[in-house]
Design a protein around this motif. Structure first.
Motif, PDB file in Angstrom:
ATOM      1  N   ARG A  80       0.844  -1.190   0.000  1.00  0.00           N
ATOM      2  CA  ARG A  80       0.000   0.000   0.000  1.00  0.00           C
ATOM      3  C   ARG A  80       0.880   1.240   0.000  1.00  0.00           C
ATOM      4  NH1 ARG A  80      -4.428   1.770   4.613  1.00  0.00           N
ATOM      5  NH2 ARG A  80      -5.519   3.351   3.384  1.00  0.00           N
ATOM      6  N   LYS A  99       1.061   5.377   0.560  1.00  0.00           N
ATOM      7  CA  LYS A  99       0.377   6.473   1.240  1.00  0.00           C
ATOM      8  C   LYS A  99       1.250   7.723   1.192  1.00  0.00           C
ATOM      9  CE  LYS A  99       0.045   3.965   4.946  1.00  0.00           C
ATOM     10  NZ  LYS A  99      -0.247   3.494   6.322  1.00  0.00           N
ATOM     11  N   ARG A 131       6.619  10.025   0.931  1.00  0.00           N
ATOM     12  CA  ARG A 131       5.665   8.981   0.579  1.00  0.00           C
ATOM     13  C   ARG A 131       6.096   7.689   1.266  1.00  0.00           C
ATOM     14  NH1 ARG A 131       2.321  10.809  -3.461  1.00  0.00           N
ATOM     15  NH2 ARG A 131       3.130  12.587  -4.639  1.00  0.00           N
ATOM     16  N   GLU A 132       5.131   6.799   1.433  1.00  0.00           N
ATOM     17  CA  GLU A 132       5.413   5.566   2.167  1.00  0.00           C
ATOM     18  C   GLU A 132       4.855   4.364   1.419  1.00  0.00           C
ATOM     19  OE1 GLU A 132       4.453   3.504   6.503  1.00  0.00           O
ATOM     20  OE2 GLU A 132       3.123   5.014   5.651  1.00  0.00           O
ATOM     21  N   GLU A 190       3.981   0.530   2.385  1.00  0.00           N
ATOM     22  CA  GLU A 190       3.821  -0.427   3.482  1.00  0.00           C
ATOM     23  C   GLU A 190       3.641  -1.819   2.879  1.00  0.00           C
ATOM     24  OE1 GLU A 190       1.092   0.297   7.070  1.00  0.00           O
ATOM     25  OE2 GLU A 190       0.025  -1.215   5.887  1.00  0.00           O
ATOM     26  N   HIS A 196       7.754  -0.643   6.945  1.00  0.00           N
ATOM     27  CA  HIS A 196       7.391   0.692   6.456  1.00  0.00           C
ATOM     28  C   HIS A 196       8.590   1.272   5.717  1.00  0.00           C
ATOM     29  CE1 HIS A 196       3.652   0.992   8.888  1.00  0.00           C
ATOM     30  NE2 HIS A 196       4.327   0.247   9.739  1.00  0.00           N
ATOM     31  N   THR A 253       2.209   2.634  -7.517  1.00  0.00           N
ATOM     32  CA  THR A 253       1.583   1.407  -7.038  1.00  0.00           C
ATOM     33  C   THR A 253       1.568   0.333  -8.112  1.00  0.00           C
ATOM     34  OG1 THR A 253       0.183   2.746  -5.584  1.00  0.00           O
ATOM     35  CG2 THR A 253      -0.484   0.465  -5.959  1.00  0.00           C
TER      36      THR A 253
END
Length: 476
Positions: A7, A9, A83-84, A86, A157, A192
């Protein structure tokens, strides 16, 4: 088995988020934001197994100083500062193999996009006996190394800067390859879409090296040709409600329950059809064997097929009847308890069980003479319990402040199987000035007190000023 999860985020200031706070929380350290002066101390956070800041080229830098420079580098008040990504880590790997997999992916991201990546490796959440008592359905497993119970959710993360970073730590321009708006305008794959397949490839490669038989697939059910219905993402608050055993589940949790039940039922029916096809092939092969009468074999085959169809039909009928009986029983229990409580509130004592008048007349041999209502065919008055229940239901509506609560109560009341109750309830709604969707007419307002308080003249004792739409006081 291994579970795939990835994901992306954003960390943006317009949502009151900061890169310093995100880095401190994920790494479990204390960072003071030099731009705002706020201290983010997460040294008490449990479950942080390791963290490392990676620069392009394999270098590193002190975490607090770097993310403070990133905060000063972005000047806009709505800037996306970081931005991350996960990702979940397989349960089939040990801690060393998981850390190697996560750091391999972190260095690859830093080199591919020219950004800094801060990787934080988190352990699963412990599951106590109280957690299992509140929610027995939650997944848990026993760690073979420590013997502790947890939810098996090892994850990482990957927090990376939204701007380019040189190998020496110098900050550059915005990395547009990470911006989904830029990718949509240029009609190219976003972050993504690019990274989902790559993370699945790295994860399967690690599972293969570890000798695990399971594999992960990043594709959706539709892309795989599977007609299973995917569940929806719960979110942090809904997941916490389900984990704590809260009776009031969120809409997402209720929807997921229905989806899982539907998928299980579809799987059961397909498995049953598969077994029936196997039995049919075996029986046909037996009929073709020498020495077996073909006519008798066909009769046996047809009888088995009819028996299977009959069993399926009887099973479906039994399930439907059980559902209908449970619904009827729950409605009857609810109505009985509601009527009993309302009569106790009105009379102050539990009503005594009286013998039906018809039973005593039949034993005495005397039958009542026709009354004028029976002769003229006039409409009889609604039963007393219907009037009482309708009046109390409207009083409860007047005690509700929010319109959405009144609308929900009206919908629930209109599902009552008693037709007379529904008619009297609608008349009471018109009388006090409440609409079908819970809206109040001019002059009517919700009460805030005792639902059953009355004065001598019939108006509300707690709220004597409560009036109908025409200005007349509401009779309680």
């Amino acid at each position: 088995m291994a579970v795939y999860h990835l994901r992306v985020k954003p960390i943006q200031r317009s949502k009151k988020r900061h890169a310093t706070a995100a880095a401190a929380y994920r790494a479990g350290v204390c960072i003071v934001d030099e731009r705002t002066g706020k201290k983010h101390d997460y040294r008490h956070k449990m479950g942080v197994l390791g963290a490392e800041l990676c620069l392009p080229g394999g270098g590193t830098e002190e975490r607090a100083a770097f993310w403070n420079r990133v905060e000063h580098h972005h000047r806009r008040k709505d800037a996306v500062v970081a931005r991350e990504i996960e990702v979940s880590l397989p349960r089939e790997l040990n801690d060393g193999q998981r850390w190697e997999l996560a750091m391999t992916y972190a260095h690859e991201l830093a080199g591919r996009y020219g950004v800094a990546v801060d990787a934080a490796f988190h352990a699963p959440r412990p599951v106590s006996d109280k957690d299992l008592e509140l929610n027995p359905e939650q997944f848990h497993m026993i760690d073979p190394d420590t013997g502790h119970r947890h939810n098996g959710n090892w994850h990482c993360h990957l927090l990376f800067s939204a701007c380019h970073v040189e190998p020496d730590g110098t900050l550059g321009k915005k990395c547009v390859e990470l911006d989904p708006i830029h990718c949509r305008r240029r009609k190219i794959l976003n972050l993504t879409q690019r990274e989902r397949s790559r993370w699945a490839e790295l994860q399967n490669r690690a599972l293969e090296r570890a000798g695990a038989a399971c594999r992960v697939d990043h594709r959706s059910y539709v892309d795989r040709g599977n007609d299973r219905v995917p569940t929806v993402h719960l979110g942090g608050y809904a997941a916490r409600m389900r984990r704590d055993g809260t009776p009031q589940l969120s809409e997402q949790a209720m929807l997921n329950r229905e989806i899982v039940a539907t998928n299980n039922e579809v799987w059961r029916l397909r498995e049953q059809a598969r077994r029936e096809r196997i039995e049919e092939r075996e029986l046909k092969a037996w009929i073709k064997q020498p020495g077996v009468c073909s006519a008798s074999g066909r009769i046996i085959l047809e009888s088995r097929m009819m028996d299977s169809i009959e069993r399926s039909y009887l099973l479906s009928q039994q399930i439907e009847e059980e559902e209908r009986s449970s619904v009827r029983q729950s409605r009857a229990d609810f109505q009985h308890s509601q009527v009993t409580d309302e009569q106790i509130e009105l009379t102050g004592s539990r009503p005594a069980t009286e013998e039906p008048e018809s039973a005593s007349e039949m034993r005495s041999g005397e039958y009542p003479a026709p009354t004028p209502a029976r002769l003229t065919g006039s409409v009889p008055e609604p039963p007393r319990d219907a009037q009482v229940r309708a009046k109390l239901a409207v009083r409860r509506l007047l005690c509700m402040v929010e319109q959405i609560d009144r609308a929900a109560a009206i919908r629930e009341a209109m599902l009552d199987p008693d037709d007379r109750f529904a008619e009297v309830f609608q008349e009471q709604l018109l009388e006090v000035g409440i609409g079908a969707h819970g809206e109040l007419s001019h002059g009517a307002r919700p009460s805030q007190g005792d639902e059953l308080g009355e004065s001598a003249d019939g108006t509300s004792a707690e709220h004597p000023g409560l009036t109908r739409a025409d200005g007349a006081p509401v009779k309680r």
